[in-house]
Every structure is written in structure tokens, then in C-alpha cells.
Scaffold this active site. Structure first.
Site, PDB file in Angstrom:
ATOM      1  N   LYS A 145      49.520  42.144 -30.780  1.00 36.92           N
ATOM      2  CA  LYS A 145      50.693  42.505 -31.216  1.00 36.92           C
ATOM      3  C   LYS A 145      50.586  43.048 -32.908  1.00 36.92           C
ATOM      4  O   LYS A 145      50.279  41.974 -33.384  1.00 36.92           O
ATOM      5  CB  LYS A 145      51.747  41.507 -30.927  1.00 36.92           C
ATOM      6  CG  LYS A 145      53.322  42.046 -31.074  1.00 36.92           C
ATOM      7  CD  LYS A 145      54.209  41.079 -30.426  1.00 36.92           C
ATOM      8  CE  LYS A 145      55.533  41.679 -30.519  1.00 36.92           C
ATOM      9  NZ  LYS A 145      56.621  40.991 -29.784  1.00 36.92           N
ATOM     10  N   GLU A 165      67.622  35.037 -18.509  1.00 38.46           N
ATOM     11  CA  GLU A 165      69.192  34.328 -18.874  1.00 38.46           C
ATOM     12  C   GLU A 165      69.804  33.568 -17.597  1.00 38.46           C
ATOM     13  O   GLU A 165      70.419  32.666 -17.756  1.00 38.46           O
ATOM     14  CB  GLU A 165      70.018  35.503 -19.195  1.00 38.46           C
ATOM     15  CG  GLU A 165      69.694  36.075 -20.595  1.00 38.46           C
ATOM     16  CD  GLU A 165      68.367  37.013 -20.545  1.00 38.46           C
ATOM     17  OE1 GLU A 165      67.741  37.424 -19.565  1.00 38.46           O
ATOM     18  OE2 GLU A 165      67.789  37.186 -21.493  1.00 38.46           O
ATOM     19  N   ARG A 220      73.282  39.255 -17.609  1.00 42.16           N
ATOM     20  CA  ARG A 220      72.100  38.806 -16.669  1.00 42.16           C
ATOM     21  C   ARG A 220      72.390  37.777 -16.004  1.00 42.16           C
ATOM     22  O   ARG A 220      71.922  37.611 -15.027  1.00 42.16           O
ATOM     23  CB  ARG A 220      70.824  38.882 -17.511  1.00 42.16           C
ATOM     24  CG  ARG A 220      70.045  40.022 -17.818  1.00 42.16           C
ATOM     25  CD  ARG A 220      69.493  40.811 -16.381  1.00 42.16           C
ATOM     26  NE  ARG A 220      68.727  41.904 -16.803  1.00 42.16           N
ATOM     27  CZ  ARG A 220      67.485  42.135 -17.005  1.00 42.16           C
ATOM     28  NH1 ARG A 220      67.049  41.372 -17.468  1.00 42.16           N
ATOM     29  NH2 ARG A 220      67.147  43.388 -17.100  1.00 42.16           N
TER      30      ARG A 220
HETATM   31  C1  LIG Z   1      63.686  44.479 -27.796  1.00 42.23           C
HETATM   32  C2  LIG Z   1      64.489  43.486 -27.179  1.00 42.23           C
HETATM   33  O1  LIG Z   1      65.649  43.303 -27.020  1.00 42.23           O
HETATM   34  C3  LIG Z   1      63.684  42.296 -26.729  1.00 42.23           C
HETATM   35  S1  LIG Z   1      61.739  42.576 -26.843  1.00 42.23           S
HETATM   36  C4  LIG Z   1      61.484  41.023 -26.151  1.00 42.23           C
HETATM   37  C5  LIG Z   1      59.996  40.538 -26.133  1.00 42.23           C
HETATM   38  C6  LIG Z   1      59.386  41.455 -24.946  1.00 42.23           C
HETATM   39  O2  LIG Z   1      58.076  40.740 -24.962  1.00 42.23           O
HETATM   40  P1  LIG Z   1      56.961  41.529 -24.145  1.00 42.23           P
HETATM   41  O3  LIG Z   1      55.981  40.598 -24.082  1.00 42.23           O
HETATM   42  O4  LIG Z   1      57.566  42.266 -22.884  1.00 42.23           O
HETATM   43  O5  LIG Z   1      56.695  42.719 -25.150  1.00 42.23           O
HETATM   44  P2  LIG Z   1      55.974  42.721 -26.623  1.00 42.23           P
HETATM   45  O6  LIG Z   1      56.968  42.859 -27.418  1.00 42.23           O
HETATM   46  O7  LIG Z   1      55.255  44.006 -26.623  1.00 42.23           O
HETATM   47  O8  LIG Z   1      55.098  41.482 -26.685  1.00 42.23           O
HETATM   48  C7  LIG Z   1      62.622  40.317 -26.022  1.00 42.23           C
HETATM   49  C8  LIG Z   1      62.779  38.899 -25.537  1.00 42.23           C
HETATM   50  N1  LIG Z   1      63.729  41.176 -26.290  1.00 42.23           N
HETATM   51  C9  LIG Z   1      65.238  40.723 -25.893  1.00 42.23           C
HETATM   52  C10 LIG Z   1      65.603  40.732 -24.572  1.00 42.23           C
HETATM   53  C11 LIG Z   1      66.098  39.424 -24.058  1.00 42.23           C
HETATM   54  N2  LIG Z   1      66.622  39.531 -22.843  1.00 42.23           N
HETATM   55  C12 LIG Z   1      66.817  40.616 -21.904  1.00 42.23           C
HETATM   56  C13 LIG Z   1      67.202  40.711 -20.504  1.00 42.23           C
HETATM   57  N3  LIG Z   1      65.940  41.803 -22.738  1.00 42.23           N
HETATM   58  C14 LIG Z   1      65.658  41.777 -23.912  1.00 42.23           C
HETATM   59  N4  LIG Z   1      65.243  43.049 -24.223  1.00 42.23           N
END
Ligand SMILES: CC(=O)c1sc(CCOP(=O)(O)OP(=O)(O)O)c(C)[n+]1Cc1cnc(C)nc1N
Ligand SMILES: [Mg+2]
Length: 614
Positions: free
Chosen positions: A277, A360, A388
Site C-alpha cells: 500500500k 458493521e 449496513r
Molecule cells: C474509502 C473508504 O470509505 C474505505 S476504504 C477502507 C479500507 C479498505 O481496505 P482494502 O484492503 O479493501 O483496500 P486498500 O485500501 O487497498 O487496502 C475502508 C474500511 N473504508 C471505509 C468503509 C467502511 N465500511 C464500509 C461498508 N465501506 C467502507 N468503504
């Protein structure tokens, strides 16, 4: 620049490998340049550059559908699908979205923003494809964080059963926003170690073959047996999904080679790619948490900037202190430790803190379980993400009137994250739930008072506060609050503005020192302060909230007046019945007519024209 020659994924197919590698670096620089100006999801998008280029090199978007889960890692995808000339408008009002968006481009297969939706979407697409006898590929890119979401795991279960042709690319950087959590995450780490073991094995095999072919045969058979065992341990094997990996997610040549092969396979395949990342930008690699979503920065001298003291921090400070006073307090976050202001709390009270991952629904029902066994759980959750867990709020918490506190952050318009992230439905979806009480503090002191009192109320309480800065409250101060009672902040002779939450500031600004207009901090929505409402019903009333007009605070006031048989002139100010895209919060509030200007206009229409200095 090679990027100048790329106006569609087609153009990628004409580049040499060397040119592709150069393009990757140009794209990285462009992502850094624009995110430095506009803010945005820097680390996630930097980590996905090679993966995006390899996918668009091998597959044929938009005929083939490439889905990005959450859609926040798709800046490279936007740059190579005809949006490079608009990329500088990223997340700006009227500009391109920070997430994938169907209405923005035919190359955006899904509109995203909330996590864990890509696999069910992909399942729907392959069902449609096969029913219609069409022939194209469906590829879903999902992060290790998004894969902790129940929706994703449930979709895998169905995908494995149906055995439809599709490719799932697990983009594993071991990070959600914070460090990723969960047993699968531990397993992936294991697999990566095994990857190292496999490489060592290859080396060992070559040496062994030279020394003794017999011994090599024995070892090889033992290895095959172990592999079978390992393979069967592989959860994707249990789900009926072919697992390939882990592979280096930054080896563009290797990715293209593997994807070409996987493209030919039938049934569902999961390619596990390991990425870093923030790849290619030292500060982001070193601290992917801060650089997950930085505000603007100086690209030449990237430094963390403080966003000032926020409501999230006020909440975090309050619960950290409360936990010393209330040993039964337990705080849960669904993967938003930093966003919800819980870093300090998680360090001071690790034994009463839980990050459940991006789920959630699990967060809310885990809180129900804690409450059933005598704890005082607080679920720290963004308004938009609480959507959610609507059934869990009703079914697992409210029916039994359990003492769960919902600390609802990002309530209201949130700005650059846009329609998928504005927290503008929670009042409507919560206020109809019996037993659940709803409040909105006007400042950090009132937040402390409400949190402390909420733990004593004995049933579920939702406290909503905005994405905004707030004046810090002194530590150790726990003001009393008359639960369920509103507060008159300014008397009036003709009209009263009933403001809920963040709009109180606009109400005071609009009323100014005009004696005709009073202002009420209507801080409790459920229970409403019917006594004060009755008393004020002899004036003209204007309600204002940072929430959809329909079903919000104003609706609650109207219903209460109706039940009390009172018929004052009432106007409701709230967001109109449409989605608000990304943009600056004050501008979106102005568009919605809930700012001071909008309040003045509404009062003038009620015959109370305020004189105010420009
Ligand atoms: C943008 C946003 O709101 C993000 S990006 C992210 C991390 C995603 O991790 P992943 O490993 O999938 O991707 P990475 O960043 O490439 O490591 C979260 C928790 N959120 C908040 C979030 C919380 N809960 C839900 C249902 N959707 C989102 N988008
Ligand atoms: Mg991740």
C-alpha cells in the site's frame, strides 16, 4: 509522456513492456500530483497501479467488466480509461468522483464507495451474461480489507457453488485503513511465508536433483502430499474456488503472463496478489494509514497536516476517560479506528476495544451480545456505514431494549467522498425504531454529557455528530444534561428556529441579533421535547437539519404537533429528495438551502424578513 498516448485501454495493448513500466511511473506521478492538490485515496491507488495496467492490458474493458471493490484504489483505472484530462478535477464539485461510478464512464462497472459489494455484483453480472448467451469476462478486484465484509464472504459461498466463469483478484496489502484484522488475514500472511518457502524449495530442488535423483523423488512425493494438505486447508478450496497465488502484485510482466493464462480458465478463479500500500511513494509506504486518505500536501516535501481538533477526537477523548469511570464500557469499531478517533482509546483500553473488520452488522450484533452479558458497549460508526446494520439495530438491540450506544460520526453532508458517504439517512432510518433514543450535541461538552448519560439510560441511544472541527472540552468535565430537554439559546417574538445538530451554527448566524427570531438547540429528537414544542407552538416554527428533509427531524416535529392537535405555521429545511455528489461541505449546504442564507430566505417567506449585514 506515454500517458499522452493512452486514451483508452486499447492503447495499452500497443505498448511494449518497457513502455508499460514507464507508464506505471508516469501514472504514479500523476496520482501523487493530483492527490497532493485535491486530497484523496493516495496509498490505495499507488498500490494498485501495476495490477490495473495488467488487467487493462489483458482484458478488454468495457466489453469485459472490471469491478473495483470500494472503488477508492481506481485512480490508475480512471487515468487509462479516458479521464486523464479531467483527473485534476478529482473529488471536486462537478469533477470526477473519487470512486468508480457507472454514470461517469462505461469502464466503471459498478458505482462503489462502500466495501464488499464487488463479488455479489460480479455474480449478478455472470448470471446475466450466461442467461443472455453473451461472452465476456467479469473480473472483480477486492482488497483484503473489503474481503472481511460479510457480503463478500457470502457471495464467495454462492460463487463457488454456481461455478460460473469469473476472476476474482484479491489485492492483499495487509491493510484496511488500519492494519487489517481477521483469521483470513492471518492465513494470507501464512501463505506469503509459504510463497517464500516455495521459492526456497525451487532452489533446493535444483540442488537436490543434481546430487541424488532418488532422494529428489522421495522429497518430491512428500512435497506433493504436503501441497494437497495445504491446498485442502485453503478456504477458497472449501468454497469451490480455484486459488492461484500468492503472486507479486507489482511484477507487471508476471501479472500479464498469469492473467493471460487465467483468462482461459472456466469456473471461478481467485488470483491472490500481494501489493504494498503506497507503493512508489516513500512516505505512503512507510505510513499507509495516514496516507490512505490525506488532505492536500506538498508533493516535494510531503508532511502530515493536522486537520484541527475534530468531533471524532472529542468522542475518542471522552470514551477514553469514560472507560476509567465505567469498567463495563466496551468500544467496537468496524475498521474505522482512526476515522472514529479511537487510536488513543485502543492503546489505553485494548482489552475493551474491538475492530471487527469491515462488517458493521457484526459490530452491532457483537455489541448486543456484550450488552446481554452485562457490558456497556459503544459502537463507533459512521452514519453512512450504519446503513449496513439496520436490521441488527432493530432485531438484535432495540427489541430487547439493550443498553447499546451508537456514536454516529460523519452525520450529515461529508464533502469530497460524495453520495456514497454522506450520512443523511440515519435520522429517518433510526427514529421509527421503538426504544431507540436519538440526540445530537451542539458542542464537545454536550457530547460528553450525552455519552455519560447514555450509559445510564438503560436502553439503546444514538448520538450523531458531523464531520467537522469542534472546540476541545476540558478533560474530566462531565456536565449534567436534562435528558430529553431542548435548550433556548435566543428568545424571539415572532418565530423560532429549531436547529438539530450542526445546523445550530447556521441558525444563530441567521438570527443574528434580530429580536423577532429565537433559536432553540433541539438536541433531542427522540424523545422530542413536547413540552417546549407546545410552548413554542404560538410562534412560527422553522426546523433545520443536515439530513434528508423526508423522514428527518422536521418530520418528527410535524408529527408531534399533529398528535398534540397544534397547528402553528411550520417550515422544514433539510436536504431535498435527491443524492448530493462530492463537493465542499459549505457549498453543498448552500445548494441544499440549510445554511444561514437558506434559513433567512425561509424566514422571509414566512413573513419574517431579517435585516442583516452583508
Ligand atoms: C474509502 C473508504 O470509505 C474505505 S476504504 C477502507 C479500507 C479498505 O481496505 P482494502 O484492503 O479493501 O483496500 P486498500 O485500501 O487497498 O487496502 C475502508 C474500511 N473504508 C471505509 C468503509 C467502511 N465500511 C464500509 C461498508 N465501506 C467502507 N468503504
Ligand atoms: Mg488492503
Amino acid at each position: 509522456m506515454i500517458l499522452d498516448k493512452v486514451n483508452s485501454p486499447e492503447d495499452l495493448k500497443r505498448l511494449s513492456l518497457e513502455e508499460l513500466l514507464l507508464l506505471a511511473e508516469e501514472i504514479r506521478s500523476e496520482i501523487i500530483r493530483v492527490t497532493a492538490q485535491n486530497g484523496g485515496h493516495l496509498a490505495s491507488s499507488l498500490g494498485a497501479v501495476e495490477l490495473v495496467l495488467a488487467l487493462h492490458r489483458v482484458f478488454d474493458s468495457p466489453r469485459d467488466r472490471i469491478l473495483f471493490d470500494v472503488g477508492h484504489q481506481a485512480y490508475a483505472h480512471k487515468l487509462v480509461t479516458g479521464r486523464k484530462d479531467r483527473f485534476h478535477t478529482l473529488r471536486k464539485e462537478g469533477g470526477i468522483s473519487g470512486f468508480t461510478k457507472v454514470s461517469e464512464s462505461p469502464h466503471d462497472a459498478i458505482t462503489a464507495g462502500h466495501a464488499s459489494t464487488s463479488l455479489a455484483n460480479a455474480l449478478g453480472m455472470v448470471l446475466a451474461r450466461d442467461l443472455k448467451g453473451e461472452d465476456y469476462h467479469v473480473v472483480a478486484v477486492i482488497g483484503d480489507g473489503a474481503l472481511t465484509g460479510g457480503m463478500a464472504l457470502a457471495a464467495l459461498n454462492k460463487i463457488g457453488e454456481l461455478q460460473k466463469r469469473m476472476l476474482i483478484v484479491l489485492n492483499d496489502n495487509e491493510m484496511s485503513i488500519s492494519e487489517n484484522v481477521g483469521a483470513l488475514n492471518k492465513y494470507f500472511k501464512e501463505l506469503q511465508i509459504r510463497k517464500w518457502v516455495q521459492d526456497a524449495e525451487k532452489l533446493g530442488k535444483t540442488i537436490l536433483e543434481r546430487i541424488s535423483p532418488q532422494l529428489f523423488g522421495l522429497v518430491d512425493r512428500a512435497k506433493e502430499a504436503a501441497k494437497l494438505l495445504l491446498h485442502q486447508e485453503n478456504p477458497f478450496y472449501a468454497w469451490g474456488i480455484r486459488y492461484v497465488g500468492p503472486v507479486d502484485g507489482h511484477d507487471l510482466k508476471g501479472l500479464v503472463h498469469i492473467l493471460e493464462h487465467l483468462k482461459a480458465l472456466d469456473g471461478p478463479t481467485l488470483l491472490h496478489v500481494v501489493t504494498k500500500k503506497g507503493k512508489g511513494y516513500k512516505v505512503a509506504e512507510a505510513d499507509p494509514i495516514y496516507w490512505h486518505g490525506p488532505p492536500g500536501f506538498d508533493p516535494k516535501k510531503p508532511e502530515k497536516v493536522s486537520k484541527g481538533y475534530t468531533w471524532s477526537q472529542a468522542f475518542g477523548d471522552a470514551v477514553t476517560e469514560l472507560a476509567h469511570l465505567e469498567p463495563r464500557l466496551f468500544v467496537i469499531t468496524p475498521a474505522m479506528r482512526e476515522g472514529s478517533g479511537l487510536v488513543r482509546y485502543s492503546l489505553e483500553h485494548p482489552e475493551r476495544y474491538l475492530d471487527v473488520g469491515i462488517c458493521e452488522d457484526v459490530a452491532v450484533t457483537t455489541a448486543a451480545g456484550l450488552a446481554l452479558r452485562g457490558m456497556k458497549p459503544i459502537v463507533a460508526i459512521y452514519s453512512t456505514f450504519l446503513q449496513r446494520a439496520y436490521d441488527q439495530v432493530i432485531h438484535d438491540v432495540a427489541i430487547e431494549n439493550l443498553p447499546v450506544v451508537f456514536a454516529i460520526d460523519r452525520a450529515g453532508i461529508v464533502g469530497a467522498d460524495g453520495a456514497t458517504h454522506h450520512g443523511v439517512f440515519d435520522i429517518a432510518y433510526l427514529r421509527t425504531v421503538p426504544n431507540l433514543q436519538i440526540a445530537a450535541p451542539k458542542d464537545a461538552l454536550e457530547l460528553r454529557a450525552m455519552l455519560k448519560k447514555a450509559l445510564e439510560v438503560g436502553g439503546p441511544v444514538a448520538i450523531r455528530y458531523p464531520r467537522d472541527n469542534v472546540e476541545r472540552a476540558p478533560e474530566g468535565v462531565w456536565p449534567e444534561i436534562a435528558w430529553g430537554k431542548w435548550e433556548v439559546l435566543k428568545e424571539g417574538t415572532e418565530a423560532y428556529i429549531l436547529a438539530f445538530g450542526k445546523t445550530l451554527r447556521y441558525a444563530l448566524e441567521a438570527a443574528g441579533d434580530d429580536p423577532r427570531v429565537g433559536v432553540v438547540n433541539a438536541r433531542f429528537l427522540k424523545p422530542l421535547d413536547r413540552e417546549m414544542l407546545r410552548a413554542l407552538s404560538r410562534y412560527k416554527l422553522l426546523t433545520v437539519e443536515d439530513h434528508q428533509r423526508m423522514g428527518g427531524f422536521g418530520s418528527a416535529v410535524l408529527e408531534a404537533l399533529n398528535e398534540m392537535g397544534l397547528k402553528p405555521e411550520v417550515q422544514i429545511l433539510g436536504l431535498p429528495d435527491r443524492f448530493f455528489e462530492h463537493g465542499a461541505i459549505p457549498s453543498l449546504h448552500r445548494q441544499a438551502g440549510i445554511d444561514a442564507e437558506g434559513i433567512r430566505k425561509a424566514l422571509a417567506a414566512m413573513g419574517v424578513a431579517l435585516v442583516h449585514e452583508r
